[in-house]
Design a protein around this motif. Structure first.
Motif, PDB file in Angstrom:
ATOM      1  N   GLU A   1     -14.679  34.636 -11.737  1.00  0.00           N
ATOM      2  CA  GLU A   1     -15.038  33.245 -11.996  1.00  0.00           C
ATOM      3  C   GLU A   1     -16.360  32.875 -11.348  1.00  0.00           C
ATOM      4  OE1 GLU A   1     -11.743  30.979 -10.522  1.00  0.00           O
ATOM      5  OE2 GLU A   1     -10.503  31.367 -12.293  1.00  0.00           O
ATOM      6  N   SER A   2     -17.085  31.957 -12.013  1.00  0.00           N
ATOM      7  CA  SER A   2     -18.278  31.335 -11.414  1.00  0.00           C
ATOM      8  C   SER A   2     -18.258  29.863 -11.773  1.00  0.00           C
ATOM      9  CB  SER A   2     -19.558  31.999 -11.937  1.00  0.00           C
ATOM     10  OG  SER A   2     -19.615  31.933 -13.351  1.00  0.00           O
ATOM     11  N   TYR A   3     -18.813  29.041 -10.888  1.00  0.00           N
ATOM     12  CA  TYR A   3     -18.691  27.586 -11.013  1.00  0.00           C
ATOM     13  C   TYR A   3     -20.055  26.914 -11.120  1.00  0.00           C
ATOM     14  CZ  TYR A   3     -13.772  27.938  -9.611  1.00  0.00           C
ATOM     15  OH  TYR A   3     -12.433  28.226  -9.555  1.00  0.00           O
ATOM     16  N   ARG A   4     -20.069  25.753 -11.838  1.00  0.00           N
ATOM     17  CA  ARG A   4     -21.222  24.855 -11.828  1.00  0.00           C
ATOM     18  C   ARG A   4     -20.944  23.750 -10.817  1.00  0.00           C
ATOM     19  NH1 ARG A   4     -19.912  24.505 -17.180  1.00  0.00           N
ATOM     20  NH2 ARG A   4     -19.674  22.256 -16.913  1.00  0.00           N
ATOM     21  N   SER A   5     -21.987  23.149 -10.307  1.00  0.00           N
ATOM     22  CA  SER A   5     -21.815  22.162  -9.229  1.00  0.00           C
ATOM     23  C   SER A   5     -21.134  20.890  -9.695  1.00  0.00           C
ATOM     24  CB  SER A   5     -23.179  21.807  -8.620  1.00  0.00           C
ATOM     25  OG  SER A   5     -24.014  21.206  -9.586  1.00  0.00           O
ATOM     26  N   ASP A   6     -21.188  20.594 -11.004  1.00  0.00           N
ATOM     27  CA  ASP A   6     -20.650  19.327 -11.494  1.00  0.00           C
ATOM     28  C   ASP A   6     -19.246  19.464 -12.067  1.00  0.00           C
ATOM     29  OD1 ASP A   6     -21.411  20.863 -13.630  1.00  0.00           O
ATOM     30  OD2 ASP A   6     -22.133  19.187 -14.834  1.00  0.00           O
TER      31      ASP A   6
ATOM     32  N   LEU B   1     -10.282  20.723  -5.441  1.00  0.00           N
ATOM     33  CA  LEU B   1      -8.851  20.453  -5.355  1.00  0.00           C
ATOM     34  C   LEU B   1      -8.194  21.364  -4.319  1.00  0.00           C
ATOM     35  CD1 LEU B   1      -6.516  18.763  -6.550  1.00  0.00           C
ATOM     36  CD2 LEU B   1      -6.069  20.676  -8.121  1.00  0.00           C
ATOM     37  N   ARG B   2      -8.827  22.500  -4.032  1.00  0.00           N
ATOM     38  CA  ARG B   2      -8.266  23.417  -3.042  1.00  0.00           C
ATOM     39  C   ARG B   2      -8.192  22.776  -1.664  1.00  0.00           C
ATOM     40  NH1 ARG B   2     -11.674  28.695  -5.165  1.00  0.00           N
ATOM     41  NH2 ARG B   2     -10.206  29.331  -6.808  1.00  0.00           N
TER      42      ARG B   2
ATOM     43  N   ILE C   1     -14.456  16.005  -3.617  1.00  0.00           N
ATOM     44  CA  ILE C   1     -13.180  15.625  -4.242  1.00  0.00           C
ATOM     45  C   ILE C   1     -13.399  14.636  -5.389  1.00  0.00           C
ATOM     46  CG2 ILE C   1     -12.559  13.604  -2.833  1.00  0.00           C
ATOM     47  CD1 ILE C   1     -10.174  16.489  -3.758  1.00  0.00           C
ATOM     48  N   LYS C   2     -14.561  13.980  -5.400  1.00  0.00           N
ATOM     49  CA  LYS C   2     -14.848  12.965  -6.430  1.00  0.00           C
ATOM     50  C   LYS C   2     -14.947  13.551  -7.834  1.00  0.00           C
ATOM     51  CE  LYS C   2     -17.269  10.091  -3.048  1.00  0.00           C
ATOM     52  NZ  LYS C   2     -18.590   9.626  -2.539  1.00  0.00           N
ATOM     53  N   ILE C   3     -15.148  14.871  -7.953  1.00  0.00           N
ATOM     54  CA  ILE C   3     -15.237  15.457  -9.295  1.00  0.00           C
ATOM     55  C   ILE C   3     -13.863  15.874  -9.823  1.00  0.00           C
ATOM     56  CG2 ILE C   3     -17.577  16.302  -8.825  1.00  0.00           C
ATOM     57  CD1 ILE C   3     -16.382  19.170  -8.899  1.00  0.00           C
ATOM     58  N   VAL C   4     -12.825  15.693  -9.011  1.00  0.00           N
ATOM     59  CA  VAL C   4     -11.467  16.077  -9.415  1.00  0.00           C
ATOM     60  C   VAL C   4     -10.778  14.871 -10.049  1.00  0.00           C
ATOM     61  CG1 VAL C   4      -9.248  16.978  -8.619  1.00  0.00           C
ATOM     62  CG2 VAL C   4     -11.366  17.738  -7.527  1.00  0.00           C
ATOM     63  N   SER C   5     -10.017  15.097 -11.100  1.00  0.00           N
ATOM     64  CA  SER C   5      -9.317  13.993 -11.775  1.00  0.00           C
ATOM     65  C   SER C   5      -8.275  13.389 -10.835  1.00  0.00           C
ATOM     66  CB  SER C   5      -8.634  14.482 -13.048  1.00  0.00           C
ATOM     67  OG  SER C   5      -7.486  15.265 -12.738  1.00  0.00           O
ATOM     68  N   GLN C   6      -8.066  12.074 -10.990  1.00  0.00           N
ATOM     69  CA  GLN C   6      -7.091  11.376 -10.154  1.00  0.00           C
ATOM     70  C   GLN C   6      -5.693  11.954 -10.351  1.00  0.00           C
ATOM     71  OE1 GLN C   6      -7.679   8.821  -7.738  1.00  0.00           O
ATOM     72  NE2 GLN C   6      -5.653   9.604  -7.258  1.00  0.00           N
ATOM     73  N   GLU C   7      -5.377  12.358 -11.578  1.00  0.00           N
ATOM     74  CA  GLU C   7      -4.051  12.914 -11.844  1.00  0.00           C
ATOM     75  C   GLU C   7      -3.777  14.157 -11.000  1.00  0.00           C
ATOM     76  OE1 GLU C   7      -5.138  10.416 -15.326  1.00  0.00           O
ATOM     77  OE2 GLU C   7      -6.187  11.922 -14.131  1.00  0.00           O
ATOM     78  N   ARG C   8      -4.783  15.046 -10.885  1.00  0.00           N
ATOM     79  CA  ARG C   8      -4.591  16.271 -10.104  1.00  0.00           C
ATOM     80  C   ARG C   8      -4.476  15.954  -8.615  1.00  0.00           C
ATOM     81  NH1 ARG C   8      -5.713  20.996 -12.822  1.00  0.00           N
ATOM     82  NH2 ARG C   8      -4.519  21.893 -11.110  1.00  0.00           N
ATOM     83  N   ILE C   9      -5.278  14.987  -8.146  1.00  0.00           N
ATOM     84  CA  ILE C   9      -5.207  14.581  -6.741  1.00  0.00           C
ATOM     85  C   ILE C   9      -3.826  14.018  -6.421  1.00  0.00           C
ATOM     86  CG2 ILE C   9      -6.067  12.910  -5.044  1.00  0.00           C
ATOM     87  CD1 ILE C   9      -8.835  13.217  -6.399  1.00  0.00           C
TER      88      ILE C   9
ATOM     89  N   LEU D   1      -8.464  11.265   3.114  1.00  0.00           N
ATOM     90  CA  LEU D   1      -7.661  10.068   2.840  1.00  0.00           C
ATOM     91  C   LEU D   1      -8.552   8.848   2.625  1.00  0.00           C
ATOM     92  CD1 LEU D   1      -4.641   9.334   2.594  1.00  0.00           C
ATOM     93  CD2 LEU D   1      -4.738   8.513   4.943  1.00  0.00           C
ATOM     94  N   HIS D   2      -9.675   8.792   3.322  1.00  0.00           N
ATOM     95  CA  HIS D   2     -10.609   7.673   3.179  1.00  0.00           C
ATOM     96  C   HIS D   2     -11.163   7.601   1.763  1.00  0.00           C
ATOM     97  CE1 HIS D   2     -10.339   8.681   7.410  1.00  0.00           C
ATOM     98  NE2 HIS D   2     -10.926   7.552   7.762  1.00  0.00           N
ATOM     99  N   LEU D   3     -11.207   8.742   1.083  1.00  0.00           N
ATOM    100  CA  LEU D   3     -11.758   8.793  -0.271  1.00  0.00           C
ATOM    101  C   LEU D   3     -10.684   8.626  -1.339  1.00  0.00           C
ATOM    102  CD1 LEU D   3     -14.171  11.806   0.298  1.00  0.00           C
ATOM    103  CD2 LEU D   3     -14.832   9.403   0.049  1.00  0.00           C
ATOM    104  N   ILE D   4      -9.489   9.181  -1.102  1.00  0.00           N
ATOM    105  CA  ILE D   4      -8.471   9.150  -2.152  1.00  0.00           C
ATOM    106  C   ILE D   4      -7.505   7.978  -2.015  1.00  0.00           C
ATOM    107  CG2 ILE D   4      -8.604  11.661  -2.416  1.00  0.00           C
ATOM    108  CD1 ILE D   4      -5.860  11.825  -0.998  1.00  0.00           C
ATOM    109  N   PHE D   5      -7.393   7.382  -0.815  1.00  0.00           N
ATOM    110  CA  PHE D   5      -6.463   6.264  -0.611  1.00  0.00           C
ATOM    111  C   PHE D   5      -6.977   5.371   0.512  1.00  0.00           C
ATOM    112  CE2 PHE D   5      -1.576   5.379  -0.329  1.00  0.00           C
ATOM    113  CZ  PHE D   5      -1.806   4.070  -0.749  1.00  0.00           C
ATOM    114  N   PRO D   6      -8.170   4.750   0.309  1.00  0.00           N
ATOM    115  CA  PRO D   6      -8.787   3.964   1.384  1.00  0.00           C
ATOM    116  C   PRO D   6      -7.926   2.794   1.850  1.00  0.00           C
ATOM    117  CG  PRO D   6      -9.911   3.607  -0.718  1.00  0.00           C
ATOM    118  CD  PRO D   6      -8.992   4.763  -0.916  1.00  0.00           C
TER     119      PRO D   6
END
Length: 474
Positions: A98-103, A170-171, A201-209, A235-240
């Motif tokens: 696997e290889s990843y893009r930054s976005d 997400l990891r 974490i901002k690029i991960v969908s809320q459903e997966r979080i 936690l400050h980012l996903i449930f402030p």
């Protein structure tokens, strides 16, 4: 590191080995199943990696199994899945690089070796394999010393953690989830990398979080996972809104308790008695509006008047933001948040039948969950105080049982309906109908009348007369 490991007594492993031999491909059981086998955790979800075409292997395996299970093929992902007749799920995939893009956390995928496939795994404890090949069947493949980390109770990435988390943010949630579920520590370098990469974490969908968050909530001691989320900054980012509960303010040497850590204690208390996800969410949200309702009064000190009602009103938006279901589960949590102080108030005063009736009426079928939440909410450091409150709760619960048996008020409906009121007085839907319905309900809850037709109808006629209504001839 290689060593033998005992696979469970199940025919599927021999069938996969036979099919792989026929196709002239290598096959390995890999990932979470191996980890859980070592940890002696029950699991029926098997991931099989083959050095070749995973879909072809799945179809040949299915043809050899007794029930000839249907193979679900996911061509876009190069995977296939089947279910054995006794409920084991086996997923097949070709070894990947696997290889990843930054976005994006969706990788570019190409065929790879076993080494490539192990390299892409999230943690060392999930990067172990068991050979299903003729020459070394049952041998443990452990290139990243996952067994050592299991013994040390350590969550660690196989490769450089900053790259691992940047590639798939997400990891970071999964690291904390595994630590919480397994009661493991997070390796210091891995932990620091979560903090350094938390904004990814901002690029991960809320459903997966939220899926990972729910798994943390369902762990044996969920406060551990939440403390890790807090310490890493996730936690400050996903449930402030939950983070706002943190902290203690002091005025004139008067301090309130830290409502963040109090909430975590309530959550752990609930977790000791119930696996109900939604009761645990009620524990998380029961004091969520305390920051907005916090006031200091010279005479009484710190107050949080109305936090239960304001918190209940906030539940739908919190559920929507977190992509939690906006259904009866949400309404149940909302009800528990709104009512969580009511049984405590009953403990502090003389318990009247009227107060018990009202609580039964409003809580309905959720009364038992409400009592569990309220008992969990007693977190004083004064053990004598806790013991006294719990003894008083037993008295309230006994009273609830007595009144319920006598009056059957759980989710009760008055015998006098709106239609009957309109028919009795020959009126259309109006304010008077609502007034009369409420009066009957209040009279039943106060014990003035029983919820029986003759008694309630006589009360209706009397109240109607005071409103200037006369019954029409039937």
């Amino acid at each position: 590191m290689t060593q033998d490991i005992t696979l469970p007594e199940h025919p599927v492993f021999a069938v996969v080995a036979e099919a792989a031999r026929e196709l002239k491909v290598e096959a390995y059981v890999i990932g979470g199943f191996v980890r859980d086998l070592v940890l002696k955790r029950p699991s029926k979800d098997i991931d099989v990696v083959c050095i070749g075409n995973g879909i072809d292997l799945a179809q040949l395996v299915a043809s050899k199994l007794p029930n000839k299970p249907k193979v679900a093929v996911f061509k876009n992902f190069g995977t296939a899945m089947l279910r054995t007749q006794d409920g084991w799920e086996v997923e097949f995939v070709g070894a990947r690089k696997e290889s990843y893009r930054s976005d994006s956390r969706k990788p570019e995928v190409e065929q790879g070796t076993l080494e490539d496939d192990l390299n892409r795994r999230d943690f060392t404890i999930n990067a172990m394999g068991i050979s299903l090949n003729e020459g070394n069947f049952g041998e443990l493949i452990d290139r990243f010393e996952g067994m050592k980390d299991i013994r040390r109770k350590n969550i660690k990435t196989p490769l450089e953690p900053g790259i691992t988390f940047s590639d798939d943010p997400l990891r970071m949630m999964r690291a904390i989830r595994f630590a919480s579920q397994l009661n493991f520590d997070i390796d210091p370098d891995t932990f620091d990398a979560i903090g350094a990469n938390k904004d990814r974490i901002k690029i991960v969908s809320q459903e997966r979080i939220t899926d990972e968050l729910n798994k943390i909530i369902l762990s044996k001691q969920p406060s551990y996972g939440f403390k890790l989320l807090f310490q890493t900054g996730l936690l400050h980012l996903i449930f402030p809104k939950m983070v706002k509960l943190h902290g203690v303010e002091t005025i004139n040497k008067n301090s309130h308790k830290d409502n963040f850590y109090h909430t975590l204690q309530v959550l752990d208390n609930v977790a000791e008695v119930s696996d109900d996800l939604w009761l645990r969410w009620a524990a998380i949200l029961h004091d969520i509006a305390k920051p907005e309702t916090k006031r200091y009064n010279e005479k009484v000190g710190w107050t949080f008047h109305g936090h239960e009602d304001r918190g209940a009103r906030q539940v739908p938006k919190i559920f929507a933001d977190l992509r939690l279901p906006l259904n009866d589960h949400m309404k149940q949590v909302q009800k528990l948040v709104r009512l969580h102080l009511r049984p405590i108030a009953l403990v502090k005063e003389t318990v009247t039948d009227s107060a018990i009736r009202r609580l039964l009426f409003e809580a309905g079928d959720d009364i038992d969950l409400l009592m569990q939440l309220c008992k969990a909410d007693i977190t004083s450091k004064n053990n004598d105080k806790v013991k006294r409150y719990l003894q008083n709760f037993e008295r309230v619960e006994q009273k609830l049982k007595e009144v319920e048996e006598k009056d059957s008020l759980r989710n009760f409906q008055p015998v006098i309906t709106g239609d009957l009121i309109m028919q009795t007085f020959g009126i259309s839907p109006s304010k008077e109908v609502g007034i009369l319905k409420n009066a009957i309900t209040e009279a039943i809850l106060e014990g003035e009348i029983r919820n029986e037709y003759d008694e309630a109808f006589a009360f209706l006629l009397e109240k109607g007369k005071k409103l200037g209504l006369e019954p029409v001839a039937s």
